[in-house]
Design an enzyme around this catalytic site. Structure first.
Site, PDB file in Angstrom:
ATOM      1  N   SER A 122       0.877  -1.338   0.188  1.00 17.33           N
ATOM      2  CA  SER A 122       0.049  -0.259  -0.210  1.00 17.33           C
ATOM      3  C   SER A 122       0.938   1.139  -0.351  1.00 17.33           C
ATOM      4  O   SER A 122       2.103   0.983   0.378  1.00 17.33           O
ATOM      5  CB  SER A 122      -1.135  -0.412   1.280  1.00 17.33           C
ATOM      6  N   LYS A 172      -5.077  -7.146   3.293  1.00 15.12           N
ATOM      7  CA  LYS A 172      -3.846  -5.820   1.552  1.00 15.12           C
ATOM      8  C   LYS A 172      -5.423  -5.929   1.443  1.00 15.12           C
ATOM      9  O   LYS A 172      -5.971  -4.706   0.889  1.00 15.12           O
ATOM     10  CB  LYS A 172      -3.367  -5.952   0.899  1.00 15.12           C
ATOM     11  N   HIS A 175      -7.642  -3.782   3.863  1.00 13.51           N
ATOM     12  CA  HIS A 175      -7.077  -2.760   4.275  1.00 13.51           C
ATOM     13  C   HIS A 175      -8.413  -1.976   2.379  1.00 13.51           C
ATOM     14  O   HIS A 175      -8.657  -0.873   2.841  1.00 13.51           O
ATOM     15  CB  HIS A 175      -5.707  -2.232   3.837  1.00 13.51           C
ATOM     16  N   ASN A 176      -8.544  -2.571   1.776  1.00 11.26           N
ATOM     17  CA  ASN A 176      -8.917  -1.869   0.486  1.00 11.26           C
ATOM     18  C   ASN A 176     -10.315  -1.783   0.280  1.00 11.26           C
ATOM     19  O   ASN A 176     -10.661  -1.035   0.125  1.00 11.26           O
ATOM     20  CB  ASN A 176      -8.293  -3.061  -0.771  1.00 11.26           C
ATOM     21  N   GLU A 179     -10.873   0.945   2.416  1.00 11.29           N
ATOM     22  CA  GLU A 179     -10.216   2.476   2.009  1.00 11.29           C
ATOM     23  C   GLU A 179     -11.322   2.803   0.746  1.00 11.29           C
ATOM     24  O   GLU A 179     -11.986   3.994   0.756  1.00 11.29           O
ATOM     25  CB  GLU A 179      -9.843   1.628   0.734  1.00 11.29           C
TER      26      GLU A 179
END
Length: 300
Positions: A122, A172, A175-176, A179
């Site tokens: 990231s 990840k 995380h996205n 986001e």
């Protein structure tokens, strides 16, 4: 260390420069010849014309960092590299692969005595160049061997060994998904202001909120950057493309029985944006372009 970087797109190119700037010897390869020529001539990094040349240029216990699109391209790249790899060599997948694919690749490569780490990366293009955030999964001993690489390319405290194979890309993925929700809430807030009777300066509001407010952060900084370039985002269409991770997050949430309404609705809003041009869509599209260089659709 000597490291082969495979895939010289927006992230891979900058990652290769980051590695070089930290004293690593980089050999770079891409299926397209143009970025290889560019990084060789302009950045003084050794380029390779094919997988054979790439691997021949690397020392014993090769380390290959892949930055290629998720899915079939990763499998195809690994297949092209395998004939030139030996026992103990290491492949790091630094792209946005699905964690289940990473678990499968780890098991398959283990049978061939090739090591595999999944690394969720990231920080966008600027992070790839000057300090990324890395979430790493795989065998602990392989991570330990490569840890100095992650320490060098990441900001201080910006890397973490997450655990068994797939855990890096799982982290990840989540995380996205987060986001997606954060960008959608920012976008909806600015659309609300855009629809109001007041003449807000969107750049200045974003700059204000990034100075000590509860919602300060990089996305707010990038919101200000986007509005500084185009105060009403009038040159772009409010179409928000998706690269897959938000969908994977929602699917995984359903598998695990975890309610994720904000992430799910932000994903649905991206689908809606393909049908209607909205101001909130413009904000998310502009943000994705700011941090990741993702293409925006221009108005004609």
């Amino acid at each position: 260390m000597q490291i082969g970087v495979v895939g010289l797109g927006k992230m891979g190119y900058n990652l290769a420069l980051n590695l070089r700037n930290h004293g690593h010897v980089v050999v770079a390869y891409d299926v397209q010849s143009a970025p290889v020529a560019s990084i060789s001539l302009e950045k003084n990094i050794q380029g390779a014309a094919d997988p054979a040349g790439l691997c021949a240029a690397l020392q014993d216990r090769k380390i290959l960092w892949l930055m290629v699109p998720s899915g079939a391209p990763v499998d195809e790249t690994i297949e092209r590299l395998l004939p030139y790899l030996s026992s103990g060599d290491i492949i790091i997948d630094g792209g946005n692969s699905h964690y289940k694919d990473s678990k499968r690749r780890h098991a398959t490569l283990k049978e061939k005595q090739v090591e595999f780490l999944d690394c969720g990366t990231s920080g966008g293009m600027s992070g790839a160049f000057s300090g990324a955030c890395a979430m790493v999964g795989g065998d602990a001993s392989v991570f330990a061997y490569c840890e100095s690489i992650f320490k060098d390319i990441c900001i201080e405290g910006g890397y973490r060994y997450c655990g068994a194979s797939g855990s890096g890309h799982f982290a990840k993925m989540v995380h996205n998904g987060i986001e997606y929700g954060m960008m959608q809430s920012i976008a909806e807030g600015f659309e609300l202001m855009e629809r109001s009777d007041y003449s807000f300066d969107f750049e200045q509001i974003a700059r204000l909120w990034d100075r000590g407010s509860v919602i300060r952060g990089w996305l707010m900084e990038l919101t200000g950057d986007a509005f500084s370039k185009d105060p009403q985002l009038s040159s772009i269409r409010g179409i928000m493309h998706s690269s897959g991770e938000g969908k994977w997050t929602v699917e995984t949430a359903l598998e695990l029985g975890v309610p994720t309404p904000v992430i799910a609705l932000s994903l649905l809003m991206r689908q809606r944006s393909l049908q209607e041009d909205t101001f909130s869509g413009k904000v998310v599209a502009a943000l994705r372009n700011e941090f990741g260089g993702h293409a925006v659709e221009k108005k004609v």
